[in-house]
Design an enzyme around this catalytic site. Structure first.
Site, PDB file in Angstrom:
ATOM      1  N   ASP A   1       0.761  -1.295   0.142  1.00  0.00           N
ATOM      2  CA  ASP A   1       0.060   0.046   0.066  1.00  0.00           C
ATOM      3  C   ASP A   1       0.921   1.448  -0.002  1.00  0.00           C
ATOM      4  OD1 ASP A   1      -2.262  -1.639   0.041  1.00  0.00           O
ATOM      5  OD2 ASP A   1      -1.849  -1.930   2.399  1.00  0.00           O
TER       6      ASP A   1
ATOM      7  N   LYS B   1       1.923   2.007  -5.280  1.00  0.00           N
ATOM      8  CA  LYS B   1       3.032   1.590  -6.515  1.00  0.00           C
ATOM      9  C   LYS B   1       2.209   1.671  -7.821  1.00  0.00           C
ATOM     10  CE  LYS B   1       3.202  -2.579  -4.360  1.00  0.00           C
ATOM     11  NZ  LYS B   1       2.751  -2.115  -2.927  1.00  0.00           N
TER      12      LYS B   1
ATOM     13  N   GLY C   1      -4.390  -4.506  -4.364  1.00  0.00           N
ATOM     14  CA  GLY C   1      -5.186  -3.474  -4.835  1.00  0.00           C
ATOM     15  C   GLY C   1      -4.592  -2.539  -5.116  1.00  0.00           C
ATOM     16  N   HIS C   2      -4.485  -1.928  -6.407  1.00  0.00           N
ATOM     17  CA  HIS C   2      -3.893  -0.564  -6.848  1.00  0.00           C
ATOM     18  C   HIS C   2      -4.985   0.439  -7.314  1.00  0.00           C
ATOM     19  CE1 HIS C   2      -0.066  -3.053  -7.605  1.00  0.00           C
ATOM     20  NE2 HIS C   2      -0.239  -2.967  -6.452  1.00  0.00           N
TER      21      HIS C   2
ATOM     22  N   GLN D   1       2.288  -5.935  -3.092  1.00  0.00           N
ATOM     23  CA  GLN D   1       2.345  -6.148  -1.695  1.00  0.00           C
ATOM     24  C   GLN D   1       3.781  -5.199  -1.408  1.00  0.00           C
ATOM     25  OE1 GLN D   1       1.818  -9.555  -3.256  1.00  0.00           O
ATOM     26  NE2 GLN D   1      -0.329  -8.724  -2.745  1.00  0.00           N
TER      27      GLN D   1
END
Ligand code: IMP
Length: 430
Positions: A17, A20, A44-45, A228
């Site tokens: 988080d 990225k 989750g991006h 991650q």
């Protein structure tokens, strides 16, 4: 400017988080190929382009740039219902998806993997890892046990059915023994659910290592997008409170079939403070009003699970650890704008464990749990940073914060982000 070689790796330097997706999206502009090498839909991006917000889980953020190749490498794990939903969501918003390529050797997350992830977490109770419950651990377990199902195996329905049958018998025997109340899945249910999804994925399946090699030989610019973060790495992270893959830079080689000698730059994404989702040690965690302030100002709630993230001050031993294990050549410091308004900002310079000074991040879980962070106070600033676009326009205290971290890092901080939008960043000359 950011030094972007022919092959650049982006990795998370903390517990994930770090932003990225947002930095990949910026750098993808200069890239021809964007590739994911580890993890799965646990990631989750969030990427904001203009007024549009995209939440991506497995598909590389490069998909938002038309005509770029997007690769999901063999080191990842793929959940067909989720990737098809993601593909369809993008198509419905007018995003072209024909440029997505999926390694035939990536492993498939099966419904019983999700079931096992949930059941194991429930069984562990207070000692649970706090996984995303996306089936990541059980899928990688099957891979290592050499019984997993790969994307390529799905393309022949008879063979796929045989493999599901074999694996389900194994999973069901375990579930029946340990969780007798749990309803069991059938091969037919799974095959019927996956059959239409396989047809959606079929045109995207490719030998992605070969594609990357061809791209390299043609002089194309390749960006490897990590998921991650370093401290969630199965080998280097805060074990056992980690994910089941290697989010560190070395995994690019194994997770994409791309040789180490071809990598030019490794950029670590690091947040101007620290966050963690899930359980496990976190020395600089703030379980007080200040932690809550960081959470609210930084919108620190998970993209994948919506869980509130644990928040704390910046930790220098973590930064140095990430530089070491990833061989970072540059840093991108994200969310500096969130620190606006703190009169004093604390930065952890080292730890004390049983009265002893420790400069490096202890990888022994017990030591890390007992590590007491020692802080240095630095002056904060009150100015809003979200419209700042050059380093010189940052308030002096914000500049000093960046320069202090850069001096300790001994590598350039070449990007400072001051907001979630593509344009909200300061690019620096290393
Ligand atoms: P798993 O990857 O779902 O097995 O979860 C293992 C640990 O990694 C948990 O603490 C999760 O919260 C954490 N984790 C997994 N993916 C992410 C991510 O993308 N961002 C932050 N934490 C993650």
């Amino acid at each position: 400017m950011v030094r972007q070689g022919k092959a650049t790796v982006l990795v998370g330097s903390q517990w994930g988080d770090e932003g990225k997706g947002r930095i990949t999206d910026m750098l993808a502009e200069n890239a021809d190929v964007v590739a994911r090498f580890s993890g799965g839909p646990n990631a989750g991006h969030t990427v904001i382009v203009g007024d549009e917000k995209y939440e991506l889980h497995l598909i590389p953020s490069g998909i938002l740039h038309p005509e770029k190749q997007n690769i999901i490498g063999n080191g990842t794990v793929v959940y067909p219902p989720a990737i098809v939903k993601e593909l369809e969501g993008l198509k419905n918003r007018g995003i072209q998806t024909h440029n997505l390529f999926l390694s035939e050797n990536a492993h498939v997350i099966m419904p019983y993997h999700l079931q096992l992830d949930r059941l194991e977490e429930e069984r562990k109770g207070d000692d649970s890892i706090g996984t995303t419950k996306k089936g990541i651990g059980p899928t990688y377990t099957d891979k290592v046990a050499r019984r997993g199902i790969r994307i390529g195996d799905m393309l022949d329905l008879a063979f796929f059915t045989e493999k599901v049958d074999e694996n389900l018998a194994y999973a069901n025997a375990y579930i029946q023994h340990n969780f007798p109340e749990e309803p069991l899945l059938t091969t037919n249910d799974i095959v019927e659910e996956y059959k239409p999804l396989i047809e959606v994925l079929r045109p995207h399946v490719a030998d992605t290592s070969l594609m990357l090699d061809q791209a390299r030989k043609e002089g194309k610019v390749i960006l490897f997008e990590g998921a991650q973060g370093t401290l969630l790495d199965l080998d280097h992270g805060t074990y056992p409170f980690v994910t089941s893959s290697n989010p560190t830079a070395g995994a690019v080689c194994t997770g994409c079939g791309f040789g180490p000698a071809h990598i030019d730059e490794v950029i670590g994404i690091i947040k101007a403070y620290t966050t963690r989702v899930g359980h496990g040690p976190f020395p600089t965690e703030l379980e007080d009003e200040t932690g809550e302030q960081l959470r609210q100002k930084g919108h620190e709630f998970g993209v994948t699970t919506q869980r509130a993230r644990r928040c704390g001050w910046f930790d220098i031993p973590i930064m140095k650890f990430a530089i070491r294990v990833n061989g970072l050549t540059q840093l991108a410091l994200t969310k500096l704008d969130v620190l606006t308004g703190f009169e004093t900002i604390k930065v952890c310079t080292h730890y004390e464990v049983n009265g002893e000074r420790i400069e490096h991040l202890p990888t022994n879980g017990k030591l890390l749990k007992d590590a007491v962070p020692v802080y240095k106070d630095v002056p904060g600033w009150t100015e809003d940073l979200t419209d700042v676009r050059t380093f010189d326009d940052l308030p002096k205290a914000a500049r000093d914060y960046v320069l202090m971290l850069e001096e300790i890092a001994e590598i350039p901080i070449s990007i400072v982000s001051v907001g979630p939008k593509r344009v909200q960043a300061v690019l620096r000359t290393p």
